[in-house]
Scaffold this motif. Structure first.
Motif, short mmCIF file in Angstrom:
data_model
loop_
_atom_site.label_atom_id
_atom_site.label_comp_id
_atom_site.label_asym_id
_atom_site.label_seq_id
_atom_site.Cartn_x
_atom_site.Cartn_y
_atom_site.Cartn_z
N LEU A 253 0.80 -1.18 -0.05
CA LEU A 253 -0.15 0.00 0.16
C LEU A 253 0.97 1.24 -0.01
N PRO A 254 0.45 2.28 -0.74
CA PRO A 254 1.10 3.65 -0.75
C PRO A 254 1.18 4.21 0.71
N VAL A 255 2.39 4.81 1.11
CA VAL A 255 2.49 5.50 2.21
C VAL A 255 1.94 6.85 2.17
N VAL A 256 0.95 7.49 2.92
CA VAL A 256 0.43 8.68 2.69
C VAL A 256 1.19 9.63 3.83
N GLU A 257 1.78 9.15 4.83
CA GLU A 257 2.37 9.87 5.82
C GLU A 257 3.34 10.90 5.21
N LYS A 258 3.48 12.05 5.66
CA LYS A 258 4.65 13.04 5.28
C LYS A 258 5.97 12.43 5.65
N TYR A 259 5.81 12.21 7.04
CA TYR A 259 7.21 11.81 7.54
C TYR A 259 7.39 10.30 8.09
N PRO A 260 7.28 9.65 7.27
CA PRO A 260 7.04 7.92 7.90
C PRO A 260 8.20 7.52 8.38
N ALA A 261 8.24 6.43 9.34
CA ALA A 261 9.23 5.88 9.94
C ALA A 261 9.56 4.67 9.10
N GLY A 262 10.95 4.57 9.09
CA GLY A 262 11.49 3.28 8.50
C GLY A 262 11.44 1.89 9.17
#
Length: 290
Positions: A253-262
């Protein structure tokens, strides 16, 4: 002539307690609590039931097909999806696993705070002056029990939900992200249990320790949501709930968060909370009077 008293033979000094003896003692203490089997048994059923209910609801909605009158789209513009649906996330619904976090944290807190509340800590530390060994044995038992508990709930929830969704893209453990999500969910329980032990060592009251650890694990993350400020969001990534949500996210799924965690960062955070919980419990118990 005076009679001499017969020689009295003193008993040999008792052998020091070995670590396996401490493990056995802590095992008995944990399971002597009437709440332990009930909390784990009922809690596991409830957590799994919430996820299964979510999977059944989603499967029913998908079986009904598109909403009447919604249109089927055109060749150049296909019809929109019926609703946003995360197959993997159905096995790890947030409210269900937050309940698991509460149960694990409360069990860990009670394992240590209960000894102070009943006065058993004085007897324990008198028999075993090395407090670090006592806390380490308690941590091993709590971690082992909660790890088995978490693994059973994670595997059961995953297997049951994906079986219900087999006609709608149900996954297996070999699919990308599935095994990672199951392992992370299994580890979530012992991590929260060790955090609960730290709270029990600091607060020394069962109810107070439970409130404190629930506030840290579940209420504190709510303060670090949103993408307005990067430092706020990245601080939220340092909490176990956020790390777990990152690890159970479907990589397709695409990551919609602006600052995602790895993913690597999330694993480090989850492991760091477990180590920190144990370290705090050992340090506090060692340096504070009973």
């Amino acid at each position: 002539m005076t009679a001499t008293a017969p020689a009295r033979h003193l008993p040999p000094p008792a052998a020091p307690a070995l670590f396996r003896h401490l493990l056995r003692s802590e095992w008995i203490k944990l399971w002597s609590l009437r709440s332990t089997p009930g909390v784990l048994g009922v809690g596991g059923v409830v957590v799994t039931g919430i996820c299964v209910n979510a999977a059944r609801s989603n499967a029913d909605r998908l079986d009904r097909g598109p909403i009447p009158g919604a249109g089927a789209g055109t060749a150049s513009e296909p019809a929109p999806a019926l609703f946003a649906f995360d197959v993997l996330g159905t096995a790890f619904v947030d409210p269900a696993w937050q309940l698991l976090m509460v149960l694990a944290a409360c069990l860990g807190a009670a394992a240590l705070s209960g000894e102070y509340a009943t006065g058993l800590a004085r007897t324990t530390f008198a028999a075993v002056p090395d407090r670090r060994s006592v806390v380490a044995a308690k941590a091993v038992v709590v971690t082992a029990v909660l790890l088995v508990f978490g693994a059973c709930v994670a595997l059961t929830s995953f297997a049951a939900t994906q079986a219900l969704l087999r006609d709608h893209g149900g996954l297996s453990l070999s699919d990308p992200g599935a095994a990672r999500a199951v392992v992370a969910s299994a580890l979530l329980a012992p991590v929260c249990g060790l955090a609960g032990m730290a709270a029990g060592a600091v607060v020394r009251h069962a109810a107070g320790a439970a409130v404190a650890v629930i506030g840290v694990l579940l209420l504190l993350p709510a303060l670090f949501q949103g993408d307005t400020y990067r430092w706020v969001r990245e601080t939220g990534h340092l909490l176990p709930l956020d790390a777990w949500e990152t690890l159970v996210r479907d990589p397709a799924l695409p990551v919609v968060e602006k600052y995602p965690a790895g993913v690597a960062e999330a694993w480090a955070v989850l492991g760091g909370w477990g180590v920190a919980g144990l370290a705090v419990a050992v340090a506090v118990v060692r340096h504070r009077d009973v």
